[in-house]
Write a protein that holds these residues in place. Sequence first.
Motif, PDB file in Angstrom:
ATOM      1  N   TRP A  11     110.310 -72.927 -31.341  1.00  0.00           N
ATOM      2  CA  TRP A  11     110.202 -71.515 -30.921  1.00  0.00           C
ATOM      3  C   TRP A  11     111.512 -71.079 -30.250  1.00  0.00           C
ATOM      4  CZ3 TRP A  11     105.589 -68.197 -30.344  1.00  0.00           C
ATOM      5  CH2 TRP A  11     105.847 -67.014 -29.648  1.00  0.00           C
ATOM      6  N   SER A  12     112.020 -71.911 -29.332  1.00  0.00           N
ATOM      7  CA  SER A  12     113.262 -71.578 -28.626  1.00  0.00           C
ATOM      8  C   SER A  12     114.430 -71.457 -29.600  1.00  0.00           C
ATOM      9  CB  SER A  12     113.564 -72.643 -27.570  1.00  0.00           C
ATOM     10  OG  SER A  12     112.496 -72.772 -26.655  1.00  0.00           O
ATOM     11  N   CYS A  38     109.515 -69.632 -36.797  1.00  0.00           N
ATOM     12  CA  CYS A  38     109.641 -70.388 -35.545  1.00  0.00           C
ATOM     13  C   CYS A  38     108.730 -69.823 -34.462  1.00  0.00           C
ATOM     14  CB  CYS A  38     111.092 -70.361 -35.052  1.00  0.00           C
ATOM     15  SG  CYS A  38     112.241 -71.321 -36.050  1.00  0.00           S
ATOM     16  N   TRP A  39     108.355 -68.549 -34.585  1.00  0.00           N
ATOM     17  CA  TRP A  39     107.536 -67.888 -33.563  1.00  0.00           C
ATOM     18  C   TRP A  39     106.063 -67.837 -33.944  1.00  0.00           C
ATOM     19  CZ3 TRP A  39     111.576 -63.400 -33.709  1.00  0.00           C
ATOM     20  CH2 TRP A  39     112.760 -63.820 -33.081  1.00  0.00           C
ATOM     21  N   GLN A  40     105.614 -68.708 -34.851  1.00  0.00           N
ATOM     22  CA  GLN A  40     104.191 -68.782 -35.178  1.00  0.00           C
ATOM     23  C   GLN A  40     103.410 -69.192 -33.926  1.00  0.00           C
ATOM     24  OE1 GLN A  40     102.560 -68.205 -38.033  1.00  0.00           O
ATOM     25  NE2 GLN A  40     104.329 -67.739 -39.326  1.00  0.00           N
ATOM     26  N   GLU A  41     102.245 -68.597 -33.730  1.00  0.00           N
ATOM     27  CA  GLU A  41     101.461 -68.917 -32.534  1.00  0.00           C
ATOM     28  C   GLU A  41     100.984 -70.358 -32.545  1.00  0.00           C
ATOM     29  OE1 GLU A  41      97.639 -67.193 -29.979  1.00  0.00           O
ATOM     30  OE2 GLU A  41      98.474 -66.053 -31.668  1.00  0.00           O
ATOM     31  N   GLU A  53     107.765 -78.858 -30.848  1.00  0.00           N
ATOM     32  CA  GLU A  53     107.352 -77.616 -31.512  1.00  0.00           C
ATOM     33  C   GLU A  53     107.708 -76.396 -30.646  1.00  0.00           C
ATOM     34  OE1 GLU A  53     105.377 -80.904 -33.343  1.00  0.00           O
ATOM     35  OE2 GLU A  53     105.375 -80.261 -31.260  1.00  0.00           O
ATOM     36  N   GLY A  54     107.640 -76.592 -29.319  1.00  0.00           N
ATOM     37  CA  GLY A  54     108.100 -75.539 -28.416  1.00  0.00           C
ATOM     38  C   GLY A  54     109.597 -75.326 -28.533  1.00  0.00           C
ATOM     39  N   ARG A 104     104.951 -74.174 -37.193  1.00  0.00           N
ATOM     40  CA  ARG A 104     106.393 -73.963 -37.078  1.00  0.00           C
ATOM     41  C   ARG A 104     107.157 -75.029 -37.865  1.00  0.00           C
ATOM     42  NH1 ARG A 104     105.468 -73.650 -30.663  1.00  0.00           N
ATOM     43  NH2 ARG A 104     104.054 -71.849 -30.707  1.00  0.00           N
ATOM     44  N   SER A 130     107.843 -70.966 -25.672  1.00  0.00           N
ATOM     45  CA  SER A 130     106.717 -70.738 -26.575  1.00  0.00           C
ATOM     46  C   SER A 130     105.493 -70.295 -25.782  1.00  0.00           C
ATOM     47  CB  SER A 130     106.397 -72.020 -27.342  1.00  0.00           C
ATOM     48  OG  SER A 130     105.982 -73.031 -26.442  1.00  0.00           O
ATOM     49  N   ARG A 148     106.408 -59.603 -31.855  1.00  0.00           N
ATOM     50  CA  ARG A 148     107.595 -60.437 -32.028  1.00  0.00           C
ATOM     51  C   ARG A 148     108.814 -59.525 -32.107  1.00  0.00           C
ATOM     52  NH1 ARG A 148     103.982 -63.220 -30.843  1.00  0.00           N
ATOM     53  NH2 ARG A 148     103.305 -65.202 -31.765  1.00  0.00           N
ATOM     54  N   PRO A 171     101.539 -74.149 -32.965  1.00  0.00           N
ATOM     55  CA  PRO A 171     102.703 -75.037 -32.978  1.00  0.00           C
ATOM     56  C   PRO A 171     102.852 -75.794 -34.297  1.00  0.00           C
ATOM     57  CG  PRO A 171     101.511 -75.245 -30.906  1.00  0.00           C
ATOM     58  CD  PRO A 171     100.657 -74.403 -31.806  1.00  0.00           C
TER      59      PRO A 171
END
Length: 739
Positions: A589-590, A641-644, A585-586, A649, A573, A623, A646
């Motif tokens: 992203w993964s 999931c890729w929202q800036e 939350e990271g 997400r 992230s 993205r 955290p």
Amino acid sequence: MKVLKLIIPVSILLFKSVDAFVPNILEYNCTEADPIEQSTFEINHAISRLGNGNWRLDYQISWEPPIQEAVRYLSDLQVETIQSGLTPWIFSSCDEVVKLAGSHEANGNLSSNPTISQEIPFTHNGLFQVVYGVTSGGSPIPISQVTSVVFETPDCFEATEDATYCAEQEVLRCGMPINVTLEEVTFRPYNNISMTFSWSPPVQVNRLSELVEYRIQFHTEDGDLLLTDTIRHNDDEILYHWEAISPYIEEDFLYKITLVPYVSSKFFRTEPGRLFTKWFAAEFIMEATSEYPFATEDKRNMSSIPRVPSTPPAKPFLDTAAIVALSAGLVLLLVILIIAYFLWKRRRRRVAEDRFENRHLEGLLEMRQAENRREVDPSLKHKEIKYEQVTIECKLGEGEFGVVFKGTLSGMKDQVHDITVAIKTTKVGAFSDVKEDLLNEMKLIAELGDHVNILFLLACCSITEPYYLITEHMKYGDLLGFLRKCRKLENLDEDPIYSVGENQQFIIARDVAKGMAHIQGKRFYHGDLAARNVLVGEGLTIKIADFGLADDIYTRGYKRRATEQKIPVKWCSLETILNGICSSEGDAWSFGVLMYEIFTLGATPYPGIAPRFLVSQLKNGYRMEQPQDCPDDIYDLMKRCWQESPDSRPRFARMVDELGDMLMTRCDYIQFDGKEDETEIEELLELPRRNSASQNDYQISNGQTPNLAPILDEDFEVDFDELQDVLRKSQKETEKSVH
């Protein structure tokens, strides 16, 4: 005159002056001018003793001119210090004016190579860089690319052997250990040979630092790493000893020992000083043996004895030949008895020495085992087993510090037969922090508890080394390799499990989300969620593995990543990349990137973008595009999931429900009447797992594979510090373009 003590980098601006400056040099530009060849650099140094007891180190650097015309050179010589590191030149454009303080003429002319000379201190790192060009408005403008070379100046004590002088000189971290000696080479029991080394601490140590340890590596003549060790520094000790014992040490072969002192201070974490490395031969020193103990009788001058008249001799009892034979036999018998006596004495002494040596070695081993023996962690107490229960069969894979074997486990409760297992351990000679990481991973998996989608800790050996983390064996290996095998038609014929369609992809994604929901519910984070760290077993069983970076985040909800760790940029992230913050939350992203891998059958994320250059694009809102044949609702979940932020997400428990709903809408052969409870719904959703796709959703036919996203061979990990340097440079360029 004392040697120059530097606290800031030394910079020298150098012009090569010529009598007739050729005007056509203006015809060269950045794209046409060849850089100075680094291979033409000649770096020489001279060491001289001054009258006042000091020493002087002079460096002379020369190079071959790249062109025959007369040019002007711009050069820079730096020495690294604690306050400031080495700063390489970076010219963003051909018209950029470079301004440095001071100027000197080069020694030489058009018929000789350009040369500079400068006094610099011992035991430092140096950087020399040079360009050539013309002058414009009194300021030099480079027209060639930068050519640079980094070098180390000689260790002060090694060069001068003057401990008093060297102890007073500034040093970046510390010098190398001194007086490194091979003291003895001896035989040890069990076919071992030992080489004992000694050394003394470095003479030069930075005044703001302290020595903490010595790290040792021991290599064979072929370059293979045989042993490693770490010895703590003690200010009260002036002589250190280390013994290399191994059955792989052979007599008369060469072996290389590398000694690296490590220092620490408030300005930097533990960092290495100047290393010492040298080859030693495993040669035995033979003791002098005594001479043969029996002396011969002196010859007599028989002619001096007066003759006495005598009667005729009587006939001898034996003839001459018999006497000679009998004498020779007696002499031979005497020699055999003497040799047998000495062999018996030697064997008796050797047996006594071996018995004493064995007692000494056994005592030493018992003492070392007692020192290294650990108390069983309460969370691992019910998992601890004996080494005799483990049988290692073959290697499954290895990384930089660890290795995983396939093996069997016997003697487990409620198990009649042996169990096939995976055994994770550290490589031979691994440092103590690597071993500690493996122990922490064992405890973390045990604390997570049992879950169908998390790799199960069957047993462990955590009291003495080598440490074993023993898990169930997953037949099909990691998910990334499994998905890529699904691309090849020959694998579909070999095993129907490789016939993965869209429904199976939803099953895989949902299983990973279920495992991560359990981890998130326990207030842990994984830290390295990717297809390479998910395993596939019989019946498309999916389990999350590799918890080497995972940790508890109960107190603050996040944890900062260690700066010395490498970062898998394409799976991390933004907050992890920019600030080193790790959180669940990271992991979300993964998971979005992991879904990209699942629905592209193992494609490389962000194809065509190097990891170190991806960050600036992510900061600007870029993205990944929707892959071909990727469902719209899956891509929508990826983007969330890729929202800036955290907090924006989705949580994993929510994603489990959403993926279940998506799967329900696609299973037209499953009938839902709305009255099913959670258990019944789970059983219905298991049907696509047990039934391979009857018709592959990618329409693989006639031996042709679909137009899938590409698989690229690239180094996906970047050093955290290196990444921060790239970000700072990108920020400076952005600010410069704005102004």
